[in-house]
Design a protein around this motif. Structure first.
Motif, PDB file in Angstrom:
ATOM      1  N   HIS A  57       0.818  -1.217   0.000  1.00  0.00           N
ATOM      2  CA  HIS A  57       0.000   0.000   0.000  1.00  0.00           C
ATOM      3  C   HIS A  57       0.851   1.267   0.000  1.00  0.00           C
ATOM      4  N   LEU A  58       2.153   1.133   0.243  1.00  0.00           N
ATOM      5  CA  LEU A  58       3.050   2.283   0.318  1.00  0.00           C
ATOM      6  C   LEU A  58       3.582   2.660  -1.064  1.00  0.00           C
ATOM      7  N   PRO A  59       3.879   3.939  -1.295  1.00  0.00           N
ATOM      8  CA  PRO A  59       4.582   4.288  -2.532  1.00  0.00           C
ATOM      9  C   PRO A  59       6.014   3.755  -2.466  1.00  0.00           C
ATOM     10  N   ILE A  60       6.423   3.033  -3.493  1.00  0.00           N
ATOM     11  CA  ILE A  60       7.740   2.403  -3.513  1.00  0.00           C
ATOM     12  C   ILE A  60       8.360   2.590  -4.888  1.00  0.00           C
ATOM     13  N   ASP A  72       0.138  -4.152 -11.803  1.00  0.00           N
ATOM     14  CA  ASP A  72      -1.239  -3.954 -11.324  1.00  0.00           C
ATOM     15  C   ASP A  72      -1.297  -3.073 -10.081  1.00  0.00           C
ATOM     16  N   ASN A  73      -0.132  -2.737  -9.528  1.00  0.00           N
ATOM     17  CA  ASN A  73      -0.089  -1.898  -8.337  1.00  0.00           C
ATOM     18  C   ASN A  73       0.476  -0.526  -8.719  1.00  0.00           C
ATOM     19  N   SER A  74      -0.376   0.468  -8.741  1.00  0.00           N
ATOM     20  CA  SER A  74       0.042   1.805  -9.166  1.00  0.00           C
ATOM     21  C   SER A  74       0.944   2.493  -8.148  1.00  0.00           C
ATOM     22  N   ASN A  75       1.087   1.923  -6.955  1.00  0.00           N
ATOM     23  CA  ASN A  75       1.978   2.502  -5.947  1.00  0.00           C
ATOM     24  C   ASN A  75       3.454   2.216  -6.236  1.00  0.00           C
ATOM     25  N   ILE A  76       3.712   1.243  -7.112  1.00  0.00           N
ATOM     26  CA  ILE A  76       5.063   0.744  -7.313  1.00  0.00           C
ATOM     27  C   ILE A  76       5.629   1.231  -8.638  1.00  0.00           C
ATOM     28  N   GLU A  77       6.839   1.790  -8.605  1.00  0.00           N
ATOM     29  CA  GLU A  77       7.568   2.128  -9.825  1.00  0.00           C
ATOM     30  C   GLU A  77       8.837   1.271  -9.882  1.00  0.00           C
ATOM     31  N   TYR A  78       8.992   0.551 -10.975  1.00  0.00           N
ATOM     32  CA  TYR A  78      10.156  -0.318 -11.168  1.00  0.00           C
ATOM     33  C   TYR A  78      10.987   0.251 -12.304  1.00  0.00           C
ATOM     34  N   LYS A  79      12.220   0.611 -11.992  1.00  0.00           N
ATOM     35  CA  LYS A  79      13.042   1.311 -12.972  1.00  0.00           C
ATOM     36  C   LYS A  79      14.361   0.577 -13.187  1.00  0.00           C
TER      37      LYS A  79
END
Length: 321
Positions: free
Chosen positions: A254-257, A284-291
């Motif tokens: 649930h946290l921004p990551i 599917d989780n808009s809180n997560i950014e994978y770069k």
């Protein structure tokens, strides 16, 4: 992408007694009334550096850094006593309370990402979000890839001196063999193995081998803490169930990551960050950014990794404590 901020000084620093054995060194920088962010260094055993402050806008962030047990300016130096993943998690919580922080952003790379996950999964209600790099979750497969067989296929010339420090008959478990020597009574052998262990890691940390970075391992005080504490944690599996940090990722989804990963990271290959990303819900989780950073290895001190970390901290400026 934004470069790191110019050098700036600490506002205050001190030592916090966290157990009957250990005192940890901490420092606070930037805006005293800004958004709190805690920096968790790598290793374990690496300690903080002045440059670690420079990812955070000093006008916006109240940045807090500390040397984990046995590392840097913390005392006693290179101590393994009462030094586990979970005592470090509790140290972070004690430091939060000591400094009067309600909630903070958690920032860490390599082992710092491990500790970031362990802390946030234990205390999710104290976290505003996570910025993590070069993901390491201390699974046995990750350790064996780097210290036993895998990474040596890419860096055979640097693996050979690491391997040569151990007699042939003990090379079936390199970590156990190193641990025996790093915790033994032969001081000469202890320092020799600390140097070999540490030199292997700094030699492989950047996409382009950097002799000045390798020179870090020439400092016997740094190398001893780095090698002893790392090996201590690794032979004990971090005192957690194998895969625990990935399995428990649902506690923080649930946290921004933001996850930042060098494509050619040999120390902590991208598969681990991908496994974590999927465990957090993936696309599917808009809180997560994978770069993925396409022209970088493991080190936070590669330019494109530095820029990505600064950018992530800039994006997190919308977060309010």
């Amino acid at each position: 992408m934004a470069p790191v901020y110019p050098k700036f000084d600490t506002n205050k620093s001190g030592h916090l007694k966290v157990s009957s054995v250990h005192s940890v060194y901490w420092e606070e920088c930037g805006n005293p009334s800004g958004v709190p962010i805690i920096y968790l260094h790598g290793g374990p055993g690496g300690g903080i550096e002045e440059s670690d402050r420079q990812y955070f806008d000093p006008a916006h962030y109240r940045s807090i850094l500390f040397d984990q047990r046995g590392s840097g300016k913390s005392t006693p130096h290179a101590s393994l006593e009462d030094n586990t993943t979970w005592t470090l998690v509790e140290d972070i919580e004690k430091l939060r309370q000591h400094l009067g922080v309600d909630k903070w952003i958690v920032f860490g790379g390599s082992w710092g990402s491990t500790l970031s996950l362990a802390y946030s999964e234990t205390y999710p209600d104290r976290c505003l979000g996570l910025i993590i790099r070069g993901i390491f979750t201390l699974r046995r497969e990750e350790l064996e890839w780097y210290y036993q067989q895998g990474a040596n296929f890419l860096f055979p010339d640097y693996f050979e001196p690491y391997e040569a420090a151990i007699p042939k008959e003990e090379r079936g478990d390199m970590m156990a063999a190193y641990y025996k020597r790093l915790t033994g009574d032969n001081e000469e052998e202890k320092l020799k193995c600390a140097g070999a262990w540490s030199r292997w890691e700094v030699s492989t940390s950047k996409l382009m081998v950097d002799p000045s970075y390798i020179a870090k391992a020439d400092d016997p005080k740094w190398a001893l803490a780095f090698a002893r504490i790392e090996c201590h944690f690794f032979v004990n599996g971090g005192w957690m169930k194998d895969g625990q940090l990935v399995d428990d990722a649902h506690k923080i989804k649930h946290l921004p990551i933001v996850i930042i990963q060098g494509r050619y990271d040999v120390v902590c290959p991208a598969k681990t960050s991908w496994d974590l990303y999927k465990a957090l819900g993936g696309k599917d989780n808009s809180n997560i950014e994978y770069k993925i950073i396409g022209d970088a290895g493991h080190s936070a001190h590669e330019t494109t990794i530095e820029e990505a970390l600064v950018d992530a901290a800039e994006k997190f400026k919308y977060i309010k404590p």
